[in-house]
Design a protein around this motif. Structure first.
Motif, PDB file in Angstrom:
ATOM      1  N   GLY A  58      -0.208   0.042  -9.890  1.00  0.00           N
ATOM      2  CA  GLY A  58      -1.302   0.562  -9.497  1.00  0.00           C
ATOM      3  C   GLY A  58      -2.715  -0.366  -9.640  1.00  0.00           C
ATOM      4  O   GLY A  58      -2.787  -1.334 -10.288  1.00  0.00           O
ATOM      5  N   TYR A  59      -3.769   0.219  -8.846  1.00  0.00           N
ATOM      6  CA  TYR A  59      -5.124  -0.507  -8.582  1.00  0.00           C
ATOM      7  C   TYR A  59      -5.848  -0.243 -10.206  1.00  0.00           C
ATOM      8  O   TYR A  59      -5.898   1.088 -10.477  1.00  0.00           O
ATOM      9  N   PRO A  60      -6.473  -1.005 -10.554  1.00  0.00           N
ATOM     10  CA  PRO A  60      -7.265  -0.769 -11.798  1.00  0.00           C
ATOM     11  C   PRO A  60      -8.778  -0.054 -11.566  1.00  0.00           C
ATOM     12  O   PRO A  60      -9.645  -0.976 -11.620  1.00  0.00           O
ATOM     13  N   PHE A  61      -8.552   1.084 -11.307  1.00  0.00           N
ATOM     14  CA  PHE A  61      -9.941   1.979 -10.845  1.00  0.00           C
ATOM     15  C   PHE A  61     -10.653   2.042 -12.272  1.00  0.00           C
ATOM     16  O   PHE A  61     -10.129   2.124 -13.307  1.00  0.00           O
ATOM     17  N   ASP A  62     -11.905   1.791 -11.928  1.00  0.00           N
ATOM     18  CA  ASP A  62     -12.615   2.289 -13.232  1.00  0.00           C
ATOM     19  C   ASP A  62     -12.945   3.695 -13.348  1.00  0.00           C
ATOM     20  O   ASP A  62     -12.872   4.522 -12.469  1.00  0.00           O
TER      21      ASP A  62
ATOM     22  N   GLU B 136     -13.894  14.543  -9.752  1.00  0.00           N
ATOM     23  CA  GLU B 136     -13.191  15.961  -9.504  1.00  0.00           C
ATOM     24  C   GLU B 136     -13.652  16.542  -8.200  1.00  0.00           C
ATOM     25  O   GLU B 136     -13.263  17.740  -7.876  1.00  0.00           O
ATOM     26  N   ASP B 137     -13.987  15.698  -7.421  1.00  0.00           N
ATOM     27  CA  ASP B 137     -14.287  16.150  -5.919  1.00  0.00           C
ATOM     28  C   ASP B 137     -13.256  16.042  -4.908  1.00  0.00           C
ATOM     29  O   ASP B 137     -12.970  15.103  -4.766  1.00  0.00           O
ATOM     30  N   ASN B 138     -12.587  17.198  -4.735  1.00  0.00           N
ATOM     31  CA  ASN B 138     -11.369  17.306  -4.089  1.00  0.00           C
ATOM     32  C   ASN B 138     -11.424  16.928  -2.713  1.00  0.00           C
ATOM     33  O   ASN B 138     -10.456  17.094  -2.065  1.00  0.00           O
ATOM     34  N   ASN B 139     -12.648  16.608  -2.223  1.00  0.00           N
ATOM     35  CA  ASN B 139     -12.799  15.982  -0.835  1.00  0.00           C
ATOM     36  C   ASN B 139     -12.350  14.560  -0.742  1.00  0.00           C
ATOM     37  O   ASN B 139     -12.407  14.282   0.457  1.00  0.00           O
ATOM     38  N   GLY B 140     -11.941  13.739  -1.841  1.00  0.00           N
ATOM     39  CA  GLY B 140     -12.002  12.544  -1.829  1.00  0.00           C
ATOM     40  C   GLY B 140     -10.219  12.499  -1.921  1.00  0.00           C
ATOM     41  O   GLY B 140      -9.588  13.194  -1.567  1.00  0.00           O
ATOM     42  N   ILE B 141      -9.746  11.128  -1.950  1.00  0.00           N
ATOM     43  CA  ILE B 141      -8.378  10.765  -1.917  1.00  0.00           C
ATOM     44  C   ILE B 141      -7.876  10.992  -3.354  1.00  0.00           C
ATOM     45  O   ILE B 141      -8.535  10.527  -4.538  1.00  0.00           O
ATOM     46  N   PRO B 142      -6.738  11.849  -3.472  1.00  0.00           N
ATOM     47  CA  PRO B 142      -6.211  12.143  -5.029  1.00  0.00           C
ATOM     48  C   PRO B 142      -5.652  10.676  -5.388  1.00  0.00           C
ATOM     49  O   PRO B 142      -5.119   9.790  -4.576  1.00  0.00           O
ATOM     50  N   LEU B 143      -5.663  10.685  -6.828  1.00  0.00           N
ATOM     51  CA  LEU B 143      -5.239   9.389  -7.412  1.00  0.00           C
ATOM     52  C   LEU B 143      -4.100   9.942  -8.317  1.00  0.00           C
ATOM     53  O   LEU B 143      -3.960  10.983  -8.820  1.00  0.00           O
ATOM     54  N   MET B 144      -2.772   8.964  -8.042  1.00  0.00           N
ATOM     55  CA  MET B 144      -1.518   9.319  -8.968  1.00  0.00           C
ATOM     56  C   MET B 144      -1.779   8.520 -10.328  1.00  0.00           C
ATOM     57  O   MET B 144      -1.715   7.514 -10.320  1.00  0.00           O
TER      58      MET B 144
ATOM     59  N   TYR C 112      -1.837   0.573  -1.890  1.00  0.00           N
ATOM     60  CA  TYR C 112      -1.787   1.236  -3.271  1.00  0.00           C
ATOM     61  C   TYR C 112      -1.311   2.788  -2.788  1.00  0.00           C
ATOM     62  O   TYR C 112      -1.223   3.704  -3.795  1.00  0.00           O
ATOM     63  N   PHE C 113      -1.100   2.911  -1.618  1.00  0.00           N
ATOM     64  CA  PHE C 113      -0.957   4.504  -1.023  1.00  0.00           C
ATOM     65  C   PHE C 113       0.425   4.795  -1.271  1.00  0.00           C
ATOM     66  O   PHE C 113       1.365   3.920  -0.928  1.00  0.00           O
ATOM     67  N   VAL C 114       0.652   6.177  -1.955  1.00  0.00           N
ATOM     68  CA  VAL C 114       2.259   6.410  -2.059  1.00  0.00           C
ATOM     69  C   VAL C 114       2.824   6.966  -0.939  1.00  0.00           C
ATOM     70  O   VAL C 114       1.809   7.916  -0.189  1.00  0.00           O
ATOM     71  N   ARG C 115       3.919   6.568  -0.527  1.00  0.00           N
ATOM     72  CA  ARG C 115       4.538   7.114   0.673  1.00  0.00           C
ATOM     73  C   ARG C 115       5.624   8.177   0.295  1.00  0.00           C
ATOM     74  O   ARG C 115       6.191   7.941  -0.776  1.00  0.00           O
TER      75      ARG C 115
ATOM     76  N   GLN D 182      -3.659   2.068 -12.070  1.00  0.00           N
ATOM     77  CA  GLN D 182      -3.111   1.319 -13.009  1.00  0.00           C
ATOM     78  C   GLN D 182      -2.155   1.811 -14.043  1.00  0.00           C
ATOM     79  O   GLN D 182      -2.471   2.797 -14.488  1.00  0.00           O
ATOM     80  N   ARG D 183      -1.041   1.220 -14.560  1.00  0.00           N
ATOM     81  CA  ARG D 183      -0.063   1.733 -15.464  1.00  0.00           C
ATOM     82  C   ARG D 183       0.724   2.859 -14.816  1.00  0.00           C
ATOM     83  O   ARG D 183       1.644   3.697 -15.406  1.00  0.00           O
ATOM     84  N   VAL D 184       0.933   2.899 -13.520  1.00  0.00           N
ATOM     85  CA  VAL D 184       1.721   3.441 -12.809  1.00  0.00           C
ATOM     86  C   VAL D 184       2.498   2.727 -11.766  1.00  0.00           C
ATOM     87  O   VAL D 184       1.625   1.838 -10.887  1.00  0.00           O
ATOM     88  N   CYS D 185       3.598   2.719 -11.391  1.00  0.00           N
ATOM     89  CA  CYS D 185       4.103   1.759 -10.430  1.00  0.00           C
ATOM     90  C   CYS D 185       4.854   2.616  -9.505  1.00  0.00           C
ATOM     91  O   CYS D 185       5.204   3.732  -9.511  1.00  0.00           O
ATOM     92  N   ILE D 186       5.250   2.095  -8.208  1.00  0.00           N
ATOM     93  CA  ILE D 186       5.987   2.508  -7.255  1.00  0.00           C
ATOM     94  C   ILE D 186       7.244   1.443  -7.108  1.00  0.00           C
ATOM     95  O   ILE D 186       7.130   0.364  -7.049  1.00  0.00           O
ATOM     96  N   LEU D 187       8.576   2.293  -6.763  1.00  0.00           N
ATOM     97  CA  LEU D 187       9.645   1.416  -6.624  1.00  0.00           C
ATOM     98  C   LEU D 187       9.946   1.793  -5.040  1.00  0.00           C
ATOM     99  O   LEU D 187      10.124   3.159  -4.799  1.00  0.00           O
ATOM    100  N   ARG D 188       9.811   1.076  -4.084  1.00  0.00           N
ATOM    101  CA  ARG D 188      10.126   1.559  -2.652  1.00  0.00           C
ATOM    102  C   ARG D 188      11.312   0.854  -1.964  1.00  0.00           C
ATOM    103  O   ARG D 188      11.639  -0.343  -2.429  1.00  0.00           O
ATOM    104  N   GLU D 189      11.918   1.413  -1.154  1.00  0.00           N
ATOM    105  CA  GLU D 189      13.245   1.138  -0.759  1.00  0.00           C
ATOM    106  C   GLU D 189      13.355  -0.071   0.210  1.00  0.00           C
ATOM    107  O   GLU D 189      12.289  -0.126   0.882  1.00  0.00           O
ATOM    108  N   LYS D 190      14.141  -0.898  -0.116  1.00  0.00           N
ATOM    109  CA  LYS D 190      14.550  -2.257   0.785  1.00  0.00           C
ATOM    110  C   LYS D 190      15.594  -1.967   1.364  1.00  0.00           C
ATOM    111  O   LYS D 190      16.499  -1.070   1.308  1.00  0.00           O
TER     112      LYS D 190
END
Length: 369
Positions: A191-195, A201-209, A239-242, A273-281
């Protein structure tokens, strides 16, 4: 003589597990705290303060501490009274102390002030019997859930150790298995280290995982948990979840304990950050890898390698280095489909349990308004 404590008073049932014992002399001297089958108990203090149960399954009389005793009598069905006291109305009176103030300790004076719908004994018994039948159904479903879970664990062990093997569609044997590190058979993205100042909490934005959104094999959404990102995301594409990604929390009290899920409809979130994705190969079935990630083998691995000082966590390298048995893609798919089918049955039973509990809660609310 058995000695009952608050931990034996559970939410609607009397537990005989971990009973303490006292001498017969102590029991005889403390007559006011003697209890018998048919008495109703309310926990006075502790983490389960306010929990209520009717005493049953005692082979003899017993003694107790830190509980309110409502003695069995000819005008009350103890199961009926226990059901009321565990209802929303009953619990509200217990926890408000009958006077609106928060009570750290519940006492007999407050207990005497509780009001409840009083019916003739025969009707009380009918109500208790009906709701006990609902409890029995919930108990049966819970047991079914446990048996399915145990069956799945047993099959995972046999499949991953190759005690049981699938065959190809034409009946031929699959080849020998190899070993592979997760980092070699999946694309791993961290994950990306967002500040924290960038999270809103504005749900018009991009949700963070975030890790807090990851429950046991599912994503958790709520107003309290969800955070969003409102700025330009053009440079954050990776960093977008698929759909069909494994999302895995890397820290927290449940790290390595089913703190992962495969995305189905929650794509589009930005990985923190501190969350990871395992994506199919190529040549990898992501559902097969997922079954390893939620297995006891992975739990044991995490327990060995995780850092436990402060918040427990595992590193990206430790995830990438986790080694699994690795058959050909076709056999991976057969194993994944077989285990996923059991997961679906477990999920159906889970929903049935929740529906039964919700139905019972609704009945209690209608009966004990």
């Amino acid at each position: 003589m058995p000695f009952v404590r608050t931990q034996n008073v559970r939410d609607g049932y009397f537990s005989v597990e971990n009973l303490e014992y006292v001498t017969r002399d102590f029991h005889k001297k403390n007559k006011k705290s003697q209890i018998f089958n048919g008495d109703v108990l309310i926990a006075r203090v502790g983490a389960n303060m306010g929990m209520v149960c009717a005493v049953e399954n005692l082979d003899t009389e017993a003694n107790c501490a830190n509980v309110i005793i409502i003695k069995n009598n000819a005008q009350l069905n103890s199961q009926y009274l226990s059901l009321f006291l565990n209802s929303e109305n009953g619990q509200k009176q217990i926890h408000s102390g009958g006077a609106g103030g928060a009570q750290a300790v519940f006492n007999t004076t407050l207990a005497k002030e509780i009001s409840f719908p009083y019916f003739p004994l025969e009707e009380q018994t009918k109500i208790a019997s009906f709701l006990s039948a609902v409890d029995e159904k919930i108990s049966q479903l819970t047991q079914k859930h446990e048996l399915l879970s145990q069956y799945k664990q047993g099959m995972m062990q046999k499949l991953f150790s190759q005690q049981i093997r699938f065959k190809a569609d034409d009946g031929s044997e699959f080849g020998e298995w190899g070993k592979a590190k997760v980092g070699n058979i999946t694309e791993t993205i961290f994950g990306y280290p967002f500040d924290s100042k960038e999270m809103v909490e504005d749900n018009n934005g991009i949700p963070l995982m975030r890790g807090i959104n990851i429950g046991e094999c599912h994503i958790r959404h709520s107003f309290e948990l969800d955070r969003f990102f409102l700025k330009d995301t053009s440079k954050l594409e990776k960093y977008f979840v698929r759909v069909n990604d494994i999302v895995l929390s890397m820290d927290g009290s449940k790290v390595g304990r089913n703190s992962a899920f495969v995305t189905e409809k929650d794509a589009g979130s930005l990985l923190v950050q501190r969350v990871c994705i395992l994506r199919e190969k190529e040549n990898t079935n992501i559902q097969y890898v997922y079954q390893w990630i939620i297995s006891k083998e992975f739990h044991r691995y995490v327990d060995q390698v995780k850092t436990s000082s402060g918040i427990p966590h595992i590193s990206g390298k430790q995830i990438q280095d986790y080694e699994i048995s690795y058959p050909c893609l076709e056999e991976q798919t057969k194993i994944a489909n077989f285990l996923s089918a059991i997961d679906q049955k477990i999920e159906v039973v889970t929903q049935q349990i929740e529906q039964a509990k919700t139905w019972k809660k609704g009945l209690l609310q209608q009966m004990f308004v």
